[in-house]
Design an enzyme around this catalytic site. Structure first.
Site, PDB file in Angstrom:
ATOM      1  N   GLY A  27      31.406  30.853   5.433  1.00 34.28           N
ATOM      2  CA  GLY A  27      30.155  31.621   5.397  1.00 34.28           C
ATOM      3  C   GLY A  27      30.452  32.946   4.743  1.00 34.28           C
ATOM      4  O   GLY A  27      31.185  33.006   3.754  1.00 34.28           O
ATOM      5  N   GLU A  28      29.961  34.007   5.316  1.00 35.71           N
ATOM      6  CA  GLU A  28      30.199  35.334   4.763  1.00 35.71           C
ATOM      7  C   GLU A  28      30.940  36.145   5.822  1.00 35.71           C
ATOM      8  O   GLU A  28      30.372  36.483   6.850  1.00 35.71           O
ATOM      9  CB  GLU A  28      28.844  35.964   4.400  1.00 35.71           C
ATOM     10  CG  GLU A  28      28.937  37.175   3.522  1.00 35.71           C
ATOM     11  CD  GLU A  28      29.806  36.965   2.278  1.00 35.71           C
ATOM     12  OE1 GLU A  28      29.590  35.975   1.553  1.00 35.71           O
ATOM     13  OE2 GLU A  28      30.704  37.785   2.045  1.00 35.71           O
ATOM     14  N   SER A  29      32.210  36.423   5.553  1.00 36.08           N
ATOM     15  CA  SER A  29      33.032  37.052   6.598  1.00 36.08           C
ATOM     16  C   SER A  29      32.506  38.421   7.005  1.00 36.08           C
ATOM     17  O   SER A  29      32.595  38.801   8.177  1.00 36.08           O
ATOM     18  CB  SER A  29      34.482  37.150   6.129  1.00 36.08           C
ATOM     19  OG  SER A  29      34.570  37.878   4.923  1.00 36.08           O
ATOM     20  N   CYS A  47      37.891  29.071   5.219  1.00 37.00           N
ATOM     21  CA  CYS A  47      37.324  30.023   4.263  1.00 37.00           C
ATOM     22  C   CYS A  47      37.018  31.384   4.906  1.00 37.00           C
ATOM     23  O   CYS A  47      37.946  32.126   5.177  1.00 37.00           O
ATOM     24  CB  CYS A  47      36.110  29.366   3.609  1.00 37.00           C
ATOM     25  SG  CYS A  47      35.802  30.012   1.981  1.00 37.00           S
ATOM     26  N   ARG A  88      40.112  38.181  -0.462  1.00 39.21           N
ATOM     27  CA  ARG A  88      38.719  37.686  -0.456  1.00 39.21           C
ATOM     28  C   ARG A  88      38.274  37.405  -1.885  1.00 39.21           C
ATOM     29  O   ARG A  88      38.667  38.109  -2.804  1.00 39.21           O
ATOM     30  CB  ARG A  88      37.777  38.755   0.107  1.00 39.21           C
ATOM     31  CG  ARG A  88      37.619  38.741   1.584  1.00 39.21           C
ATOM     32  CD  ARG A  88      36.451  39.651   1.970  1.00 39.21           C
ATOM     33  NE  ARG A  88      35.169  39.025   1.717  1.00 39.21           N
ATOM     34  CZ  ARG A  88      34.077  39.679   1.355  1.00 39.21           C
ATOM     35  NH1 ARG A  88      34.092  40.978   1.188  1.00 39.21           N
ATOM     36  NH2 ARG A  88      32.950  39.023   1.162  1.00 39.21           N
ATOM     37  N   ILE A 117      34.667  27.313  -2.223  1.00 39.89           N
ATOM     38  CA  ILE A 117      33.395  27.991  -2.485  1.00 39.89           C
ATOM     39  C   ILE A 117      33.617  29.494  -2.291  1.00 39.89           C
ATOM     40  O   ILE A 117      33.787  29.963  -1.166  1.00 39.89           O
ATOM     41  CB  ILE A 117      32.291  27.505  -1.519  1.00 39.89           C
ATOM     42  CG1 ILE A 117      32.125  25.985  -1.642  1.00 39.89           C
ATOM     43  CG2 ILE A 117      30.968  28.216  -1.815  1.00 39.89           C
ATOM     44  CD1 ILE A 117      31.169  25.377  -0.630  1.00 39.89           C
ATOM     45  N   ARG A 118      33.645  30.217  -3.382  1.00 44.22           N
ATOM     46  CA  ARG A 118      33.917  31.659  -3.350  1.00 44.22           C
ATOM     47  C   ARG A 118      35.046  31.956  -2.341  1.00 44.22           C
ATOM     48  O   ARG A 118      34.935  32.772  -1.441  1.00 44.22           O
ATOM     49  CB  ARG A 118      32.644  32.454  -3.024  1.00 44.22           C
ATOM     50  CG  ARG A 118      31.561  32.243  -4.095  1.00 44.22           C
ATOM     51  CD  ARG A 118      30.621  33.409  -4.276  1.00 44.22           C
ATOM     52  NE  ARG A 118      30.003  33.832  -3.034  1.00 44.22           N
ATOM     53  CZ  ARG A 118      30.263  34.965  -2.393  1.00 44.22           C
ATOM     54  NH1 ARG A 118      31.144  35.824  -2.871  1.00 44.22           N
ATOM     55  NH2 ARG A 118      29.639  35.254  -1.302  1.00 44.22           N
ATOM     56  N   HIS A 143      37.103  23.654   2.219  1.00 43.18           N
ATOM     57  CA  HIS A 143      36.106  23.169   3.189  1.00 43.18           C
ATOM     58  C   HIS A 143      36.210  21.671   3.458  1.00 43.18           C
ATOM     59  O   HIS A 143      35.399  20.897   2.934  1.00 43.18           O
ATOM     60  CB  HIS A 143      34.699  23.454   2.643  1.00 43.18           C
ATOM     61  CG  HIS A 143      34.322  24.886   2.649  1.00 43.18           C
ATOM     62  ND1 HIS A 143      33.740  25.505   3.745  1.00 43.18           N
ATOM     63  CD2 HIS A 143      34.435  25.838   1.708  1.00 43.18           C
ATOM     64  CE1 HIS A 143      33.511  26.772   3.470  1.00 43.18           C
ATOM     65  NE2 HIS A 143      33.927  27.006   2.235  1.00 43.18           N
ATOM     66  N   GLU A 178      35.227  20.125   5.946  1.00 51.42           N
ATOM     67  CA  GLU A 178      34.025  19.667   6.682  1.00 51.42           C
ATOM     68  C   GLU A 178      32.913  19.231   5.730  1.00 51.42           C
ATOM     69  O   GLU A 178      31.959  18.584   6.146  1.00 51.42           O
ATOM     70  CB  GLU A 178      33.540  20.771   7.645  1.00 51.42           C
ATOM     71  CG  GLU A 178      32.773  21.920   7.027  1.00 51.42           C
ATOM     72  CD  GLU A 178      33.653  22.932   6.282  1.00 51.42           C
ATOM     73  OE1 GLU A 178      34.880  22.719   6.158  1.00 51.42           O
ATOM     74  OE2 GLU A 178      33.088  23.949   5.820  1.00 51.42           O
TER      75      GLU A 178
HETATM   76  N1  GLN Z   1      33.371  34.659   0.047  1.00 49.74           N
HETATM   77  C1  GLN Z   1      33.194  34.498   1.466  1.00 49.74           C
HETATM   78  C2  GLN Z   1      33.733  35.702   2.219  1.00 49.74           C
HETATM   79  O1  GLN Z   1      34.368  36.507   1.649  1.00 49.74           O
HETATM   80  C3  GLN Z   1      33.857  33.247   1.971  1.00 49.74           C
HETATM   81  C4  GLN Z   1      33.207  32.037   1.350  1.00 49.74           C
HETATM   82  C5  GLN Z   1      33.176  30.818   2.235  1.00 49.74           C
HETATM   83  O2  GLN Z   1      33.382  30.890   3.447  1.00 49.74           O
HETATM   84  N2  GLN Z   1      32.834  29.705   1.644  1.00 49.74           N
HETATM   85  O3  GLN Z   1      33.515  35.829   3.381  1.00 49.74           O
END
Ligand code: GLN
Length: 198
Positions: free
Chosen positions: A55-57, A87, A116, A143-144, A179, A181
């Protein structure tokens, strides 16, 4: 009736934001019971393991602090609760992070330095097949994603992609930059459940 059914592992899945449902589906297929963690009272019943999803940390760290979940969860991890982190979850566990400007704390229980958004914003998402120590070829979706720039000697490096560390195990913590999952290969989740059962 023959043997008594084995106890189903009770797994807490941090469900503040991000890709938590996909972990729950995979773990349920493997015979675990999942509990979504959103507030302190969700931590009252005992847990055998914890999932920190992607997700977005930065958002996750803020919510963990604001909702009062940060300290009780940090304590449980430090005391040995098995963790599977993917992630953003890897960023939450890491002791140090570069390109992380969030003022909120990470758990810091994993002695690595993570970068990150390590692949940049444009090239941030890709799929590949990597080799995981003990498992062999494994599909990896990034993913990112972050990668691990440096790991303490006691950290077991499980996989590298293009020379960068993307999977590690340290004591009871498994942390992945990709990921599993989101795919159909359940072997890493199964490995986590065996940690949770031990
Ligand atoms: N770019 C996100 C972050 O810095 C991590 C991306 C992800 O969990 N798929 O939190």
């Amino acid at each position: 009736m023959s043997a008594r059914a084995a106890k189903r592992p009770q797994i807490g899945v941090l469900a503040l934001q991000g890709a938590f449902l996909e972990h729950e589906k995979m773990l349920a297929r493997l015979g675990a019971d999942c509990r979504e963690l959103r507030e302190k009272s969700d931590l009252e019943a005992p847990l055998d393991g914890l999932v920190l999803p992607g997700g977005e940390s930065t958002t996750q760290k803020k919510l963990l602090t604001d909702l009062g979940l940060y300290e009780p969860l940090r304590k449980k991890i430090a005391q040995g609760l098995p963790v599977l982190a993917t992630c953003a979850g890897l960023i939450l566990l890491a002791r140090n992070a570069t390109q992380d400007h969030s003022p909120y704390p990470s758990f810091g229980t994993l002695p690595v330095r993570v970068r990150r958004n390590a692949y940049g914003r444009q090239l941030g998402s890709f799929s590949t097949t990597g080799e995981i120590k003990g498992l062999g070829a494994f599909p990896m979706r990034f993913i990112r994603a972050p990668f691990i720039e440096e790991a303490a000697p006691e950290v077991d490096v499980l996989a590298r992609v293009d020379g960068n560390i993307v999977a590690v195990r340290y004591q009871h913590q498994i942390a992945l930059a990709f990921h599993p999952e989101l795919g159909s290969d359940t072997r890493l989740h199964a490995a986590f459940l065996s940690l949770a059962a031990s």
